[in-house]
Design an enzyme around this catalytic site. Sequence first.
Site, PDB file in Angstrom:
ATOM      1  N   SER A   1      -6.721   9.633 -18.277  1.00  0.00           N
ATOM      2  CA  SER A   1      -7.540   8.866 -19.236  1.00  0.00           C
ATOM      3  C   SER A   1      -7.796   9.647 -20.526  1.00  0.00           C
ATOM      4  CB  SER A   1      -8.861   8.443 -18.598  1.00  0.00           C
ATOM      5  OG  SER A   1      -8.610   7.589 -17.507  1.00  0.00           O
TER       6      SER A   1
ATOM      7  N   HIS B   1      -5.015   9.108 -22.798  1.00  0.00           N
ATOM      8  CA  HIS B   1      -5.081   7.815 -23.502  1.00  0.00           C
ATOM      9  C   HIS B   1      -5.829   7.952 -24.829  1.00  0.00           C
ATOM     10  CE1 HIS B   1      -3.163   5.379 -20.531  1.00  0.00           C
ATOM     11  NE2 HIS B   1      -4.091   5.518 -19.618  1.00  0.00           N
TER      12      HIS B   1
HETATM   13  N1  LIG Z   1      -9.980   2.370 -13.703  1.00  0.00           N
HETATM   14  C1  LIG Z   1     -10.501   3.581 -13.672  1.00  0.00           C
HETATM   15  O1  LIG Z   1     -11.684   3.770 -13.357  1.00  0.00           O
HETATM   16  C2  LIG Z   1      -9.650   4.765 -13.981  1.00  0.00           C
HETATM   17  C3  LIG Z   1     -10.130   6.055 -13.757  1.00  0.00           C
HETATM   18  C4  LIG Z   1      -9.278   7.122 -14.017  1.00  0.00           C
HETATM   19  C5  LIG Z   1      -7.996   6.921 -14.474  1.00  0.00           C
HETATM   20  N2  LIG Z   1      -7.575   5.642 -14.706  1.00  0.00           N
HETATM   21  C6  LIG Z   1      -6.233   5.352 -15.178  1.00  0.00           C
HETATM   22  O2  LIG Z   1      -5.339   5.393 -14.078  1.00  0.00           O
HETATM   23  C7  LIG Z   1      -4.041   5.670 -14.559  1.00  0.00           C
HETATM   24  C8  LIG Z   1      -3.425   6.788 -13.728  1.00  0.00           C
HETATM   25  O3  LIG Z   1      -4.084   8.016 -14.009  1.00  0.00           O
HETATM   26  P1  LIG Z   1      -3.502   9.390 -13.419  1.00  0.00           P
HETATM   27  O4  LIG Z   1      -4.411  10.464 -13.894  1.00  0.00           O
HETATM   28  O5  LIG Z   1      -3.241   9.244 -11.970  1.00  0.00           O
HETATM   29  O6  LIG Z   1      -2.098   9.458 -14.205  1.00  0.00           O
HETATM   30  P2  LIG Z   1      -0.790  10.354 -13.939  1.00  0.00           P
HETATM   31  O7  LIG Z   1      -0.065  10.406 -15.223  1.00  0.00           O
HETATM   32  O8  LIG Z   1      -1.183  11.614 -13.246  1.00  0.00           O
HETATM   33  O9  LIG Z   1       0.049   9.503 -12.881  1.00  0.00           O
HETATM   34  C9  LIG Z   1       0.728   8.320 -13.209  1.00  0.00           C
HETATM   35  C10 LIG Z   1       1.983   8.221 -12.341  1.00  0.00           C
HETATM   36  O10 LIG Z   1       2.603   6.948 -12.605  1.00  0.00           O
HETATM   37  C11 LIG Z   1       3.998   7.133 -12.499  1.00  0.00           C
HETATM   38  N3  LIG Z   1       4.630   5.976 -13.146  1.00  0.00           N
HETATM   39  C12 LIG Z   1       4.756   5.724 -14.467  1.00  0.00           C
HETATM   40  N4  LIG Z   1       5.359   4.523 -14.649  1.00  0.00           N
HETATM   41  C13 LIG Z   1       5.588   4.008 -13.411  1.00  0.00           C
HETATM   42  C14 LIG Z   1       6.163   2.792 -12.933  1.00  0.00           C
HETATM   43  N5  LIG Z   1       6.575   1.849 -13.771  1.00  0.00           N
HETATM   44  N6  LIG Z   1       6.240   2.598 -11.595  1.00  0.00           N
HETATM   45  C15 LIG Z   1       5.791   3.535 -10.719  1.00  0.00           C
HETATM   46  N7  LIG Z   1       5.231   4.701 -11.124  1.00  0.00           N
HETATM   47  C16 LIG Z   1       5.136   4.927 -12.445  1.00  0.00           C
HETATM   48  C17 LIG Z   1       4.232   8.477 -13.141  1.00  0.00           C
HETATM   49  O11 LIG Z   1       5.480   9.029 -12.749  1.00  0.00           O
HETATM   50  C18 LIG Z   1       3.044   9.285 -12.614  1.00  0.00           C
HETATM   51  O12 LIG Z   1       3.372   9.948 -11.419  1.00  0.00           O
HETATM   52  C19 LIG Z   1      -4.194   5.987 -16.041  1.00  0.00           C
HETATM   53  O13 LIG Z   1      -3.935   4.821 -16.794  1.00  0.00           O
HETATM   54  C20 LIG Z   1      -5.658   6.354 -16.137  1.00  0.00           C
HETATM   55  O14 LIG Z   1      -6.172   6.195 -17.443  1.00  0.00           O
HETATM   56  C21 LIG Z   1      -8.363   4.577 -14.459  1.00  0.00           C
HETATM   57 ZN   LIG Z   2     -10.374   9.958 -14.922  1.00  0.00          ZN
END
Ligand SMILES: NC(=O)c1ccc[n+]([C@@H]2O[C@H](COP(=O)([O-])OP(=O)(O)OC[C@H]3O[C@@H](n4cnc5c(N)ncnc54)[C@H](O)[C@@H]3O)[C@@H](O)[C@H]2O)c1
Ligand SMILES: [Zn+2]
Length: 368
Positions: free
Chosen positions: A42, A45
């Site tokens: 995040s 982002h």
């Molecule tokens: N809703 C919430 O409360 C909340 C909280 C924290 C993070 N997030 C969001 O969650 C998301 C993930 O965060 P993270 O820290 O785990 O990210 P990260 O970058 O560590 O992991 C994302 C993973 O997605 C994979 N990926 C990318 N495109 C893909 C696809 N089309 N199909 C399958 N896999 C794919 C990547 O290879 C990577 O391993 C981010 O968008 C983050 O902002 C949301």
């Molecule tokens: Zn987070």
Amino acid sequence: MKTTAAVLFEAGKPFEIVELDLDGPRDGEVLIRYTAAGLCHSDLHLTDGDLPPRFPIVGGHEGAGIIEEVGPGVTKVKPGDHVVCSFIPNCGHCRYCSTGRQSLCDMGATILEGCMPDGSFRFHSGGEEFGAMCMLGTFSERATISQNSVVKVDDWLPLETAVLVGCGVPTGWGSANYAGGVRNGDITVVYGIGGIGINAVQGAVHAGAKYVIAVDPIEFKRDTALKFGATHVFHDATAAADKVNELSWGQGADQAIVTVGTVDEEVVTAAFNVIGKGGTLVVTGMAAPDKLTVHVSGLDLTLNEKTIKGTLFGSANPQYDIVRLLRLYDAGQLKLDELVTTRYRLEDVNQGYQDLRDGKNIRGIIVH
Ligand SMILES: NC(=O)c1ccc[n+]([C@@H]2O[C@H](COP(=O)([O-])OP(=O)(O)OC[C@H]3O[C@@H](n4cnc5c(N)ncnc54)[C@H](O)[C@@H]3O)[C@@H](O)[C@H]2O)c1
Ligand SMILES: [Zn+2]
Ligand SMILES: [Zn+2]
């Protein structure tokens, strides 16, 4: 007081390490010395322009540390207490907190502004006010934050590991258990195995899912998912859908959880199509606000009684769930140590995010 922090001054630019002035705690606030911070996507982002904050902003919203000072009226913690921060505060009495939905607490309204609810800031430099990501700014050695942003934890727990229970763990675990409602015998598909998705895998396994299918293009991520209990792993959504079709005799999955780094229409459509009648699509990952990512057949939604659900903090209650998850860890039933791939110094925060972009980390940690 002075503190060293990693600051974003504008979108598209890396973090800069700067010295800031830090105000002491006012009513209901605490001074915290962060011992560790997690590198969640995040914050990336903010750099990439998907989440538009007010600049300049001290990064970091996964944090754990020790309370050094408390302001007037603080009753939750005292100096010396070990705490994990919640990226969404919980005031305890707004409409949402009082109905068991702390992830929607009204006090979270300024998490991207990075100021206190009254609009004031605690980080300053040269007459300029600096925000704090999620009202925390954990990429700083110290910060002044609301007592509603901290949860006291058992002081024998290693804060370097417990820090992940401030965002990644509950968000992923709750995406499966709360938002997805995974039940014993379900088939759950998780798209994107980073710090969030790996915990959705872990959460679905806890809930008793029969098959947990993880999708990620990176082999290291897929291998890690298997270590966390995934039953099947695939490099793309099409291969996963074929397997779900086979395993469910054509009925489809019960949950599809989207935790990719940047959500797009393609992954949401694949996830919507993989769930069967009565299935739930959980969208946890984020994308820019003006990017429309959910385009699905309304007829399919209606006739098959599908649910599409967004989730913040995994729809968990930080005050309860942070302690709950840490006690599961303490009992040997939740993997936390295994989530940490690499430790960094604050000065190396940009390297940490480059490693995240390169798919090298499940979670990177800054050790202050
Ligand atoms: N809703 C919430 O409360 C909340 C909280 C924290 C993070 N997030 C969001 O969650 C998301 C993930 O965060 P993270 O820290 O785990 O990210 P990260 O970058 O560590 O992991 C994302 C993973 O997605 C994979 N990926 C990318 N495109 C893909 C696809 N089309 N199909 C399958 N896999 C794919 C990547 O290879 C990577 O391993 C981010 O968008 C983050 O902002 C949301
Ligand atoms: Zn987070
Ligand atoms: Zn509230």
